[in-house]
Design an enzyme around this catalytic site. Structure first.
Site, mmCIF file in Angstrom:
data_model
loop_
_atom_site.group_PDB
_atom_site.id
_atom_site.type_symbol
_atom_site.label_atom_id
_atom_site.label_comp_id
_atom_site.label_asym_id
_atom_site.label_seq_id
_atom_site.Cartn_x
_atom_site.Cartn_y
_atom_site.Cartn_z
ATOM 1 N N GLN A 28 1.009 -1.366 -0.112
ATOM 2 C CA GLN A 28 -0.003 -0.068 0.016
ATOM 3 C C GLN A 28 0.729 1.142 -0.091
ATOM 4 O O GLN A 28 0.561 2.383 -0.610
ATOM 5 C CB GLN A 28 -1.059 -0.156 1.098
ATOM 6 C CG GLN A 28 -1.850 -1.150 1.190
ATOM 7 C CD GLN A 28 -2.742 -1.481 -0.084
ATOM 8 O OE1 GLN A 28 -3.253 -0.513 -0.833
ATOM 9 N NE2 GLN A 28 -2.505 -2.584 -0.686
ATOM 10 N N TYR A 31 -9.373 -5.550 -11.175
ATOM 11 C CA TYR A 31 -9.559 -4.781 -12.316
ATOM 12 C C TYR A 31 -10.837 -5.276 -13.152
ATOM 13 O O TYR A 31 -11.270 -6.114 -12.911
ATOM 14 C CB TYR A 31 -8.315 -5.040 -13.167
ATOM 15 C CG TYR A 31 -7.053 -4.368 -12.484
ATOM 16 C CD1 TYR A 31 -7.012 -2.572 -12.686
ATOM 17 C CD2 TYR A 31 -6.119 -4.878 -11.712
ATOM 18 C CE1 TYR A 31 -5.902 -2.324 -11.990
ATOM 19 C CE2 TYR A 31 -4.972 -4.549 -11.300
ATOM 20 C CZ TYR A 31 -4.948 -3.064 -11.268
ATOM 21 O OH TYR A 31 -3.879 -2.418 -10.712
HETATM 22 P P1 NAD Z 1 -8.101 1.112 -13.552
HETATM 23 O O1 NAD Z 1 -7.385 2.511 -13.859
HETATM 24 O O2 NAD Z 1 -7.458 -0.015 -14.107
HETATM 25 O O3 NAD Z 1 -9.404 1.334 -14.232
HETATM 26 C C1 NAD Z 1 -10.282 2.566 -13.946
HETATM 27 C C2 NAD Z 1 -11.731 1.715 -13.987
HETATM 28 O O4 NAD Z 1 -12.309 1.660 -15.149
HETATM 29 C C3 NAD Z 1 -11.997 0.399 -13.061
HETATM 30 O O5 NAD Z 1 -12.809 0.744 -11.982
HETATM 31 C C4 NAD Z 1 -12.499 -0.319 -14.203
HETATM 32 O O6 NAD Z 1 -13.543 -1.242 -13.627
HETATM 33 C C5 NAD Z 1 -13.081 0.653 -15.193
HETATM 34 N N1 NAD Z 1 -13.766 0.086 -16.388
HETATM 35 C C6 NAD Z 1 -13.141 -0.636 -17.496
HETATM 36 N N2 NAD Z 1 -13.497 -0.891 -18.436
HETATM 37 C C7 NAD Z 1 -14.578 -0.307 -18.314
HETATM 38 C C8 NAD Z 1 -15.547 -0.200 -19.089
HETATM 39 N N3 NAD Z 1 -15.571 -0.649 -20.410
HETATM 40 N N4 NAD Z 1 -16.807 0.473 -18.890
HETATM 41 C C9 NAD Z 1 -16.885 1.072 -17.715
HETATM 42 N N5 NAD Z 1 -15.875 1.289 -16.682
HETATM 43 C C10 NAD Z 1 -14.762 0.303 -17.011
HETATM 44 O O7 NAD Z 1 -8.596 1.002 -12.179
HETATM 45 P P2 NAD Z 1 -7.714 1.574 -10.744
HETATM 46 O O8 NAD Z 1 -8.134 2.839 -10.271
HETATM 47 O O9 NAD Z 1 -6.416 1.337 -11.061
HETATM 48 O O10 NAD Z 1 -8.395 0.389 -9.734
HETATM 49 C C11 NAD Z 1 -8.558 -0.846 -10.162
HETATM 50 C C12 NAD Z 1 -8.883 -1.883 -8.926
HETATM 51 O O11 NAD Z 1 -7.758 -1.898 -7.983
HETATM 52 C C13 NAD Z 1 -9.958 -1.229 -7.987
HETATM 53 O O12 NAD Z 1 -10.693 -2.315 -7.666
HETATM 54 C C14 NAD Z 1 -9.195 -0.768 -6.866
HETATM 55 O O13 NAD Z 1 -10.250 -0.878 -5.781
HETATM 56 C C15 NAD Z 1 -8.239 -1.618 -6.789
HETATM 57 N N6 NAD Z 1 -7.003 -1.051 -5.991
HETATM 58 C C16 NAD Z 1 -7.011 -1.724 -5.027
HETATM 59 C C17 NAD Z 1 -6.138 -1.274 -4.019
HETATM 60 C C18 NAD Z 1 -5.796 -2.134 -2.833
HETATM 61 O O14 NAD Z 1 -6.215 -3.233 -2.629
HETATM 62 N N7 NAD Z 1 -5.150 -1.555 -1.701
HETATM 63 C C19 NAD Z 1 -5.244 -0.368 -4.161
HETATM 64 C C20 NAD Z 1 -5.366 0.214 -5.359
HETATM 65 C C21 NAD Z 1 -6.663 -0.035 -6.323
#
Ligand code: NAD
Length: 400
Positions: free
Chosen positions: A126, A227
């Site tokens: 984190q 994701y």
């Molecule tokens: P990302 O930048 O990969 O994508 C942004 C968003 O776009 C995502 O929510 C994804 O579901 C959405 N998306 C993709 N295709 C789509 C479509 N066709 N239509 C609509 N939406 C679409 O995402 P991110 O911000 O890097 O985060 C991804 C995941 O990682 C999340 O679940 C987040 O909670 C998780 N995450 C977890 C931790 C942790 O566990 N500590 C930390 C950071 C992120």
């Protein structure tokens, strides 16, 4: 052990890998910190500030001779050529989009550590999650950029000269950036709706004040590791068509949708653009050279369609807030660096899940499983093999 910070060379990059506060902490941990003269300029940080924090201000050549070189963006070819075997290079290297860089780092014998490959769900990762820290900044700035470009108010305003209704903002993609964009637009007084293909995003979006939009034609599309998965062609078309009506009802659209290892999905089509009201604004955070979430968006450029819709190709938003972005990134990269060091030396252990996630080259070879040529996957498909975003908007491309 000598750790250095070099001036970034990527066009428009204003961030710097360490800020003075981070230098103090690394010095306290027993590391010598070298900073290339002028490295902090883009983030308004002077050589004197770094020197006061205990860094040595050095030439680029001396900085590039350190045991570990810290960067934000990818190194250019000259920088890679100056590295030597065994040296560590840590940065947001985006190896999935640049197989040539990966190969050149392997050939140079460098221990290349790509902080954007960190296994983000590991609790111990984190503090090192630079993707999240930078996405938070990008989401915040995207809302501000949208508000600044929009020719009306975000909040409800009741004045003697009349009442202005609040702006209707739609955030497409509710990951880290999307949530921050929702929260920021809400704080500015807009009415915010949001949509994502991952079902769990409903409660997340609602918790920061958005109304969640559910599409009847597209089911849940959660992929691995939290994701989204890429949609099938049929799902993609259904999604685009159903979204069009929602898009047309909003004043400002902020798109953040990404699928790891793929070109950003196209969510706002030509038809959707035509259906929007003149004066509407779209901030496309997915804008890339391959195309973004919006038809016709160009990274780094603002264009106005013939129907009067402004499309902002919002790449590089974290760099536009370089002091904040650098401070957060410095904490992330320092935490990762300290994790990789034992008894004052780089101690690689690829049996460790976190290290195996971030170390992409070592000992002259590409060591990351997702990048090894022997195991082809959509993630490693070279950019030059991608098809035009216009003809295949969502297929086989690699995220930038
Ligand atoms: P990302 O930048 O990969 O994508 C942004 C968003 O776009 C995502 O929510 C994804 O579901 C959405 N998306 C993709 N295709 C789509 C479509 N066709 N239509 C609509 N939406 C679409 O995402 P991110 O911000 O890097 O985060 C991804 C995941 O990682 C999340 O679940 C987040 O909670 C998780 N995450 C977890 C931790 C942790 O566990 N500590 C930390 C950071 C992120």
């Amino acid at each position: 052990m000598k750790v250095s910070v070099v001036k970034e060379t990527a066009p428009g990059e204003r961030r710097v890998a360490l800020v003075p506060e981070a230098v103090v902490k690394l010095r306290a941990a027993g590391l010598d910190v070298l900073v290339e003269s002028g490295a902090g300029e883009g983030a308004w940080l002077t050589d004197d500030a770094y020197a006061e924090a205990g860094a040595s201000i050095v030439s680029r050549a001396d900085a590039l001779a350190a045991d570990a070189v810290l960067m934000v963006s990818r190194p250019d070819a000259r920088t890679v050529a100056a590295l030597r075997p065994g040296q560590a290079l840590i940065g947001l290297l985006s190896p999935l989009t640049d197989p040539d860089l990966v190969r050149s780092l392997a050939d140079a014998g460098v221990v290349a550590v790509s902080i954007d490959m960190i296994p983000r769900t590991l609790p111990r990762a984190q503090p090192m999650d630079a993707l999240s820290s930078q996405a938070n900044i990008a989401g915040y700035k995207a809302a501000l950029v949208g508000a600044a470009e929009f020719g009306r108010f975000f909040p409800l305003l009741i004045t003697a000269a009349g009442t202005a209704r609040p702006a209707k903002v739609l955030v497409l993609g509710v990951g880290v950036a999307g949530l921050q964009a929702i929260g920021t637009a809400r704080r500015l007084g807009a009415i915010v709706s949001a949509y994502d293909v991952r079902p769990e995003t409903r409660t997340e979006a609602e918790s920061v004040g958005a109304t969640f939009i559910e599409l009847s034609t597209v089911g849940p599309a959660a992929g691995e590791g939290g994701y989204a998965r890429a949609l099938t062609d049929d799902e993609r078309l259904a999604q685009q068509q159903e979204l069009t009506g929602h898009i047309a009802r909003h004043d400002v659209i902020i798109t953040t949708a990404q699928v790891p290892g793929r070109r950003p999905p196209l969510l706002v089509t030509e038809d959707a653009l035509k259906a929007m009201t003149a004066g509407s604004v779209i901030v496309d955070m997915g804008a890339s050279t391959l195309g973004g979430n919006v038809t016709g968006s160009v990274p780094g450029q603002t264009i106005v369609t013939e129907h009067g819709v402004t499309i902002i190709g919002a790449s590089g938003l974290p760099s536009s807030m370089s002091p904040a972005a650098s401070a957060m990134y410095a904490r992330n990269v320092s935490a990762l660096l300290m994790y990789l060091i034992k008894d004052g030396e780089l101690a690689l252990d690829l049996s460790d899940e976190l290290q195996a996630g971030v170390v992409i080259t070592s000992g002259g070879a590409v060591v990351h499983p997702a990048l090894r040529p022997s195991q082809p996957s959509p993630r490693e498909q070279p950019l030059r093999d991608q098809q035009s975003p216009e003809t295949e908007p969502d297929e086989g491309a690699v995220r930038e």
